[in-house]
Write a protein that holds these residues in place. Structure first.
Motif, short mmCIF file in Angstrom:
data_model
loop_
_atom_site.label_atom_id
_atom_site.label_comp_id
_atom_site.label_asym_id
_atom_site.label_seq_id
_atom_site.Cartn_x
_atom_site.Cartn_y
_atom_site.Cartn_z
N ARG A 77 0.83 -1.20 0.00
CA ARG A 77 0.00 0.00 0.00
C ARG A 77 0.87 1.26 0.00
NH1 ARG A 77 -5.64 -0.80 2.55
NH2 ARG A 77 -5.92 -3.05 2.50
N MET A 78 0.60 2.12 -0.96
CA MET A 78 1.30 3.41 -0.99
C MET A 78 0.35 4.50 -0.49
SD MET A 78 1.48 4.56 -5.02
CE MET A 78 2.41 6.04 -4.59
N GLU A 79 0.90 5.46 0.24
CA GLU A 79 0.10 6.53 0.83
C GLU A 79 0.26 7.85 0.09
OE1 GLU A 79 -1.98 5.72 3.16
OE2 GLU A 79 -1.19 3.69 3.45
N GLU A 80 1.33 7.97 -0.69
CA GLU A 80 1.64 9.25 -1.32
C GLU A 80 0.75 9.49 -2.54
OE1 GLU A 80 3.84 6.86 -0.83
OE2 GLU A 80 5.01 7.58 0.89
N TYR A 81 0.96 10.66 -3.15
CA TYR A 81 0.19 11.06 -4.33
C TYR A 81 0.41 10.08 -5.48
CZ TYR A 81 -1.55 13.97 -8.19
OH TYR A 81 -2.23 14.45 -9.28
N TRP A 82 -0.68 9.69 -6.14
CA TRP A 82 -0.62 8.84 -7.33
C TRP A 82 -1.81 9.18 -8.22
CZ3 TRP A 82 -4.16 5.28 -9.30
CH2 TRP A 82 -3.68 4.47 -10.34
N LYS A 83 -1.53 9.39 -9.50
CA LYS A 83 -2.60 9.72 -10.44
C LYS A 83 -2.36 8.98 -11.75
CE LYS A 83 -6.16 12.69 -10.88
NZ LYS A 83 -7.19 12.91 -9.85
N ASN A 84 -3.38 8.30 -12.22
CA ASN A 84 -3.32 7.62 -13.50
C ASN A 84 -4.01 8.46 -14.56
OD1 ASN A 84 -5.18 5.41 -15.30
ND2 ASN A 84 -2.98 5.14 -15.28
N ILE A 85 -3.33 8.62 -15.71
CA ILE A 85 -3.89 9.43 -16.80
C ILE A 85 -4.61 8.49 -17.75
CG2 ILE A 85 -3.36 11.04 -18.66
CD1 ILE A 85 -0.81 11.74 -17.10
N SER A 86 -5.88 8.25 -17.49
CA SER A 86 -6.65 7.34 -18.34
C SER A 86 -7.80 8.03 -19.05
CB SER A 86 -7.19 6.17 -17.51
OG SER A 86 -7.99 6.63 -16.43
N THR A 87 -8.19 9.21 -18.57
CA THR A 87 -9.28 9.96 -19.21
C THR A 87 -8.86 11.42 -19.34
OG1 THR A 87 -10.39 10.60 -17.15
CG2 THR A 87 -10.96 8.43 -18.09
N LEU A 88 -9.61 12.14 -20.14
CA LEU A 88 -9.35 13.58 -20.32
C LEU A 88 -9.47 14.32 -18.99
CD1 LEU A 88 -8.70 15.42 -22.73
CD2 LEU A 88 -11.15 15.93 -22.88
N ASP A 146 -9.00 13.05 -15.98
CA ASP A 146 -7.83 12.69 -15.16
C ASP A 146 -6.63 13.55 -15.53
OD1 ASP A 146 -9.09 10.70 -13.72
OD2 ASP A 146 -8.52 9.11 -15.10
N TYR A 147 -6.42 13.72 -16.85
CA TYR A 147 -5.28 14.50 -17.32
C TYR A 147 -5.39 15.95 -16.85
CZ TYR A 147 -2.05 16.88 -20.43
OH TYR A 147 -1.04 17.67 -20.91
N TYR A 148 -6.58 16.52 -16.99
CA TYR A 148 -6.81 17.90 -16.57
C TYR A 148 -6.60 18.04 -15.06
CZ TYR A 148 -9.28 22.31 -15.76
OH TYR A 148 -9.60 23.60 -15.37
N ASP A 149 -7.20 17.12 -14.29
CA ASP A 149 -7.09 17.20 -12.83
C ASP A 149 -5.65 17.04 -12.36
OD1 ASP A 149 -9.81 17.53 -12.70
OD2 ASP A 149 -10.24 15.42 -12.21
N CYS A 150 -4.91 16.14 -13.03
CA CYS A 150 -3.52 15.90 -12.65
C CYS A 150 -2.69 17.17 -12.80
CB CYS A 150 -2.94 14.77 -13.48
SG CYS A 150 -1.21 14.39 -13.11
N ASN A 151 -2.85 17.83 -13.94
CA ASN A 151 -2.11 19.08 -14.14
C ASN A 151 -2.53 20.15 -13.15
OD1 ASN A 151 -0.15 19.35 -16.57
ND2 ASN A 151 -1.77 18.02 -17.35
N MET A 152 -3.82 20.27 -12.92
CA MET A 152 -4.30 21.29 -11.99
C MET A 152 -3.85 21.02 -10.55
SD MET A 152 -5.69 23.69 -13.53
CE MET A 152 -6.03 24.00 -15.25
N ASP A 153 -3.59 19.76 -10.22
CA ASP A 153 -3.09 19.45 -8.88
C ASP A 153 -1.76 20.15 -8.61
OD1 ASP A 153 -5.22 17.90 -8.11
OD2 ASP A 153 -4.28 15.99 -8.62
N PHE A 154 -0.98 20.41 -9.67
CA PHE A 154 0.32 21.04 -9.49
C PHE A 154 0.21 22.52 -9.16
CE2 PHE A 154 1.67 17.14 -11.43
CZ PHE A 154 2.90 16.89 -10.85
N LEU A 155 -1.00 23.06 -9.18
CA LEU A 155 -1.20 24.43 -8.71
C LEU A 155 -1.34 24.48 -7.20
CD1 LEU A 155 -3.68 25.83 -11.41
CD2 LEU A 155 -1.18 26.00 -11.33
#
Length: 374
Positions: free
Chosen positions: A235-246, A248-257
């Protein structure tokens, strides 16, 4: 480290959920956080874990990905021992097929595994954004005397996890149930697409799957051997994001704000590495205003940018307003344009006075306008 790495980076054109963004690049080559690509995170995790020998298996829309991987020096794999290997499907006297699945992609490059001497293999996907020390997973794998270890992450009950592989474990962490993209999730513990397995055992399972014309690593190895092999969940506790949908991709980039996400990836050891372009720093002209945004090198800002990711070599004209958007590399945005809730494809030219707004979700903007007209 006593392991070699395999990064599965063949996905691309078949990912219809990525829309037009998957028409010109592999998912592993998707731009992330202004200056990176998705595969940079897996490659950085490999080198930070002192894995010296890594193979990247590419297939769909691989041109830009292969260019990105043209030199191993960015991730410090350029050694006399080990190195970075990029394997694409190759026609031979025995085989003329493209990779028919994740297991088949390994099967077609099995000689590389057989010629290696490391006792363990770390298998990772090239379309996930995370930071991890694979040494800890390997230590867990050895401690549990596992045949295969699957890195997993628990999500909240409110999260839609049906697009992932869902697993159930016993009290010791051994996986008792594994369903790939179920109609109804059996749990909210999902597979992160990261596996540890002994090299000789992997060769044996891949050869058996190939003999039976089985091509998928999850269905034909993990699920098939679930009751016969000791398969454990780490089990990992840190941030993890899979880019499988549009989305997901948008949310992943916005997380870096978010400051905590930027701090985790870019200010805490170890670092994330990428291919470097020799570009001047971003320039902010009179009238340019930037709030809570990432602006990459080579960009020129003349308008207003809020809550957005601006990638490299982007020109934002006078009186432009860009909000909640992702502008990919080498985009020219003409004066008086408005862009909200959009992803603008790379090398686009947006004519002056254009208005693009994502009203019912994220809008992908793909323009073919001529930038320079004689």
């Amino acid at each position: 480290m006593r392991a070699l790495g395999i990064i599965l980076a063949g996905g691309g054109v078949k990912h219809s959920k990525m829309g037009e963004l998957a028409q010109k690049r592999a998912i592993a080559a998707m731009p992330i956080a202004g200056s990176y690509r998705s595969i940079d995170f897996a490659l950085s995790n490999m080198t930070n874990s002192h894995i010296q020998k890594v193979a990247v298996l590419t297939q769909d829309n691989a041109r830009s990905l292969n260019e990105h991987l043209s030199s191993s020096k960015w991730w410090d794999f350029g050694r006399k021992q080990g190195g970075l290997f990029v394997f694409t499907p190759t026609r031979t006297a025995e085989n003329s097929d493209w990779y028919r699945g994740t297991a088949d992609s390994i099967a077609q490059n099995l000689e590389w595994l057989k010629d290696s001497h490391e006792p363990y293999v770390i298998i990772a996907s090239g379309d996930c954004v995370y930071k991890m020390d694979y040494n800890k997973v390997l230590e867990y794998h050895i401690e549990k005397k596992a045949d295969i270890t699957v890195v997993c992450k628990a999500f909240d009950d409110s999260e839609n996890v049906e697009r992932f592989g869902c697993v159930k474990t016993d009290d010791d962490g051994r996986i008792t149930e594994f369903q790939e993209k179920p109609i109804k999730a059996i749990s909210h513990l999902v597979s992160c697409g990261i596996y540890v397995v002994r090299r000789r055992q992997l060769i044996e399972m891949i050869e058996k799957a190939a003999e039976e014309n089985r091509y998928d690593f999850v269905n034909d190895i993990l699920i098939r051997y679930k009751d016969m092999k000791r398969i454990y969940a780490y089990r990992m506790e840190e941030y993890w994001k899979n880019i499988s949908t549009l989305q997901d991709y948008y949310d992943c980039n916005m997380d870096f704000l978010k400051p905590e996400i930027r701090n985790f990836f870019f200010r805490q050891y170890p670092d994330i590495y990428s291919k470097i372009d020799d570009l001047p720093p971003a320039k902010y002209n009179v009238g340019g205003q930037v709030k809570n945004s990432l602006v990459s090198s080579g960009s020129i800002i003349n308008g207003t940018v809020e809550n957005s990711i601006i990638f490299k070599k982007v020109f934002v004209g006078n009186n432009c307003v860009i909000k909640n958007s992702i502008i990919l590399n080498d985009v020219y945005i003409g004066d008086n344009s408005v862009i909200e809730n959009c992803i603008v494809e790379s090398r686009d030219t947006i004519r002056a006075g254009s208005v693009y707004k994502g009203e019912d979700g994220i809008k992908v903007v793909v323009e073919k306008n001529e930038r320079y007209v004689i």
